[in-house]
Scaffold this motif. Structure first.
Motif, PDB file in Angstrom:
ATOM      1  N   LEU A 199       0.803  -1.237   0.000  1.00  0.00           N
ATOM      2  CA  LEU A 199       0.000   0.000   0.000  1.00  0.00           C
ATOM      3  C   LEU A 199       0.832   1.283   0.000  1.00  0.00           C
ATOM      4  O   LEU A 199       0.511   2.224  -0.736  1.00  0.00           O
ATOM      5  N   GLN A 206     -23.752   7.283  -3.247  1.00  0.00           N
ATOM      6  CA  GLN A 206     -24.131   5.899  -3.397  1.00  0.00           C
ATOM      7  C   GLN A 206     -24.068   5.459  -4.863  1.00  0.00           C
ATOM      8  O   GLN A 206     -24.598   6.141  -5.737  1.00  0.00           O
ATOM      9  N   GLY A 207     -23.415   4.362  -5.119  1.00  0.00           N
ATOM     10  CA  GLY A 207     -23.377   3.809  -6.465  1.00  0.00           C
ATOM     11  C   GLY A 207     -22.348   4.445  -7.382  1.00  0.00           C
ATOM     12  O   GLY A 207     -22.268   4.085  -8.565  1.00  0.00           O
ATOM     13  N   LEU A 228     -19.005   4.253  -7.479  1.00  0.00           N
ATOM     14  CA  LEU A 228     -17.980   3.335  -7.974  1.00  0.00           C
ATOM     15  C   LEU A 228     -18.577   2.366  -8.998  1.00  0.00           C
ATOM     16  O   LEU A 228     -17.950   2.059 -10.022  1.00  0.00           O
ATOM     17  N   LEU A 232      -8.213  -3.762  -8.716  1.00  0.00           N
ATOM     18  CA  LEU A 232      -8.813  -2.554  -8.152  1.00  0.00           C
ATOM     19  C   LEU A 232      -8.363  -2.464  -6.704  1.00  0.00           C
ATOM     20  O   LEU A 232      -8.621  -3.362  -5.904  1.00  0.00           O
ATOM     21  N   GLN A 233      -7.642  -1.411  -6.390  1.00  0.00           N
ATOM     22  CA  GLN A 233      -7.066  -1.261  -5.051  1.00  0.00           C
ATOM     23  C   GLN A 233      -7.539   0.055  -4.458  1.00  0.00           C
ATOM     24  O   GLN A 233      -7.344   1.106  -5.074  1.00  0.00           O
ATOM     25  N   SER A 234      -8.140   0.003  -3.283  1.00  0.00           N
ATOM     26  CA  SER A 234      -8.515   1.259  -2.624  1.00  0.00           C
ATOM     27  C   SER A 234      -7.446   1.633  -1.622  1.00  0.00           C
ATOM     28  O   SER A 234      -6.800   0.775  -1.028  1.00  0.00           O
ATOM     29  N   PRO A 257      -6.349   5.198   1.259  1.00  0.00           N
ATOM     30  CA  PRO A 257      -6.885   6.442   1.818  1.00  0.00           C
ATOM     31  C   PRO A 257      -6.544   7.661   0.962  1.00  0.00           C
ATOM     32  O   PRO A 257      -5.450   7.768   0.422  1.00  0.00           O
ATOM     33  N   THR A 263     -10.638  12.124   5.574  1.00  0.00           N
ATOM     34  CA  THR A 263     -10.784  10.963   6.435  1.00  0.00           C
ATOM     35  C   THR A 263     -11.877  10.018   5.948  1.00  0.00           C
ATOM     36  O   THR A 263     -12.997  10.456   5.689  1.00  0.00           O
ATOM     37  N   TRP A 264     -11.533   8.744   5.836  1.00  0.00           N
ATOM     38  CA  TRP A 264     -12.440   7.670   5.409  1.00  0.00           C
ATOM     39  C   TRP A 264     -12.983   7.878   3.993  1.00  0.00           C
ATOM     40  O   TRP A 264     -14.052   7.402   3.650  1.00  0.00           O
ATOM     41  N   TYR A 320     -11.665   7.298  -0.073  1.00  0.00           N
ATOM     42  CA  TYR A 320     -10.674   6.434  -0.694  1.00  0.00           C
ATOM     43  C   TYR A 320     -10.396   6.835  -2.137  1.00  0.00           C
ATOM     44  O   TYR A 320     -11.290   7.272  -2.854  1.00  0.00           O
ATOM     45  N   PHE A 370      -9.116   5.064  -5.697  1.00  0.00           N
ATOM     46  CA  PHE A 370      -9.046   3.744  -6.300  1.00  0.00           C
ATOM     47  C   PHE A 370      -7.941   3.743  -7.336  1.00  0.00           C
ATOM     48  O   PHE A 370      -7.858   4.652  -8.173  1.00  0.00           O
TER      49      PHE A 370
END
Lengths: 276, 276
Positions: free
Chosen positions: B63, B204-205, B207, B224-226, B228, B233-234, B236, B238
Motif C-alpha cells: 500500500l 451511493q453507487g 464506484l 482494483l485497489q482502494s 486512503p 478521512t475515510w 478512498y 481507487f
C-alpha cells in the motif's frame, strides 16, 4: 462477571482505549502480542470478545487482518473509531526541560516528527510499544525520560502529561472491529452496517455487476478492499462494508448478488460505530 | 552508455533479478535503502528508470507504494512478474552437512519454514536482507553458514547453491513496476495495459457507475485497489489496472468515466508484463 476482551498490544494501548469506549470500563483484558493471538483466544473461548484494528485513515487497511478474519470462524458484532492522540508522558514532578530521551514505537515517533524536530537535543529511542515505554519509565523510575503514548497510559501508570496532542496530523483515526466466536454471537439489534466478502468469476465486468446490484438497493458501499485469494495467483477477494437502513434491504441485496458472485460470506451485521 | 536503474534493496536482490529480466544485463544499478529513495533518484534524474515492487500474489498490495506513486510525478512504463525462488547458498566446497547457521531476512526464513523445520539443529539468524546475507558470508569467509537468497546472489558472490527451491509456496509471485520521470517517458508501442487512479463523489453507487463504463467498453479490470485519500478521512482513492486491446478503447473509456469521477489520472500506459 465482567466480560473479558482480547486486545492486541500492551496495557494502556490504543486498543485498550478503544475497548473502553465501546464496552465501558467494567471489563477485563487479555493483552495479546499479535492479532493472530487475539483470534486464537476468541476462537478458543478464553475470552468473550476480541477487538482488532482493521484500518487507519492515513496508513490504510491492515491487509493481514482481512486474511485473519476470513480464515477464522468469527463474527463481527461491532466497530469503533478512535482518534489517535499522542502525548508526552513523564514521571510526576518532571517537566519538558528535564527531557534528555524520548521513548516510543517508531510509528508514534514518526507521527510526532514535527514536534520532536523542535527539540533536536532529545535522544529518540525506538521501542516495542507506546504504552510499554511509559510503563518502563514508571517501573524503572527513569527521570529525564519521556514516552510518547496515549492518555490511558498516563492514567494507568500514574504519569504526567507534559505536552498534549503532539501528533502532527490531527485527522488520524483508527477503525477497530469487535469480533466474537460465530456460534456464540447474538444478532445485533437495529443493525445498519454489514461486512462481507466475495469473489467473482473473474470475467470482464463481474465486479461491476455486483456493485450495481448493491447500488440498486439503495445501499451505500462504504469500503471496498481487495486482497489476494489464497491459492489463486493474481485473483482477488473483495471485502465490502455496506451501510443500509433496515435488515430487509440487506437480505434482498444478498439474494441479488448471489448469482453474480462465486461465494459470498457475511462476516457480520452490526451497528455503525461511533468516533471517540 | 548502459541505462542506470534504481532498485530497492541490495545487490543480488529480487529487484535486481526482475530488472535484468526486463532490461537485459547491459544495465547498471543504483541500490536504494527505501522505495522513497528509488522515487527520489528517478525524479532527480540521477538514474534513467526505477523498478519497484507493487504487489505480491500472497501478501497482497504494498500500500505505501501506491501512495508514493501518486505523490510523485512519475510515469509507469512497464511491469514484470517474478516467481520468488529461494535457495540455500554456501561458500564453494561447503555442503549441507557443514551447516550450523542459516542467515536471511525474516520473511525469507518464513517462506522456507517447512524446509528449515527439517533441520532443527541449524541456528536461524535474522538479517536485513537475503542477498546481503550471502555477500557477508563471502566477504567474511564464513564456513558452516548458509544464506537463504535468490540465484543472482549466488552468481554475483560466487556461492554454491547447496539446496534449490527451498521455499514452501510454489506460487509466490511479485509484480514490479518500471517507473520513469513523467516528462522524459516516451509513449510505449503496442500498449495493452494502463494504471490509473481516481476518486468518486462518494455518492451511493458512484464506484459502480465507473466500473460499468469500463466493462461496457470491453476492458478487463485486472486490479482494483482502494487506499486512503490524503486529507479526507475515510474517503478512498481507487487505483485500477485496465487491460485492453487497442489504444482507442482506452481513450474512449477515459472519456466515458470522466463525468462519473472527480479526478482521473493515468499513471502509465504500457505492455502487460511477462512472468519469469
Amino acid at each position: 462477571m465482567s466480560p473479558k476482551i482480547a486486545i492486541q498490544g500492551f496495557e494502556g494501548s490504543f486498543h485498550q482505549i478503544a475497548a473502553r469506549h465501546y464496552f465501558g470500563t467494567d471489563i477485563t483484558f487479555a493483552t495479546c502480542a499479535t492479532f493472530s493471538e487475539v483470534v486464537r483466544q476468541v476462537t478458543s473461548e478464553e475470552v468473550d470478545c476480541g477487538l482488532m484494528a482493521i484500518e487507519n485513515s492515513i496508513a490504510g487497511s491492515i491487509l493481514p487482518n482481512y486474511n485473519l478474519l476470513q480464515q477464522a470462524n468469527l463474527r463481527v458484532t461491532g466497530e469503533v473509531y478512535l482518534r489517535i492522540r499522542q502525548h508526552l508522558l513523564m514521571l510526576p514532578g518532571q517537566s519538558l526541560t528535564d527531557i534528555r530521551e524520548v521513548h516510543s514505537h517508531p510509528m508514534a515517533l514518526l507521527q510526532c516528527r514535527a514536534f520532536l524536530r523542535e527539540h533536536l537535543d532529545w535522544r529518540l529511542v525506538e521501542t516495542e510499544d507506546t504504552a510499554l515505554s511509559a510503563k518502563n519509565i514508571r517501573e524503572q523510575h527513569l527521570t529525564g525520560t519521556a514516552a510518547v503514548a496515549g492518555s490511558l497510559a498516563a492514567e494507568l501508570f500514574d504519569m504526567d502529561i507534559v505536552a498534549e496532542d503532539i501528533h502532527s496530523d490531527d485527522q488520524n483515526y483508527t477503525r477497530f472491529l469487535v469480533v466474537e466466536r460465530a456460534e456464540k454471537a447474538k444478532p445485533v439489534a437495529n443493525a445498519n452496517k454489514a461486512s462481507l466478502y466475495f469473489h467473482t468469476d473473474h470475467q470482464q465486468g463481474s465486479l461491476a455487476k455486483v456493485l450495481v446490484r448493491i447500488a440498486d438497493r439503495g445501499i451505500n458501499l462504504s469500503k471496498l478492499q481487495s486482497y489476494p485469494r489464497p491459492g489463486y495467483t493474481w485473483q482477488y477477494y473483495f471485502h465490502a462494508d455496506l451501510e443500509f437502513d433496515d435488515a430487509q434491504q440487506l437480505e434482498q441485496v444478498l439474494e441479488d448478488i448471489a448469482p453474480v458472485t462465486d461465494s459470498v460470506r457475511v462476516l457480520g451485521v452490526y451497528r455503525k460505530g461511533e468516533t471517540y
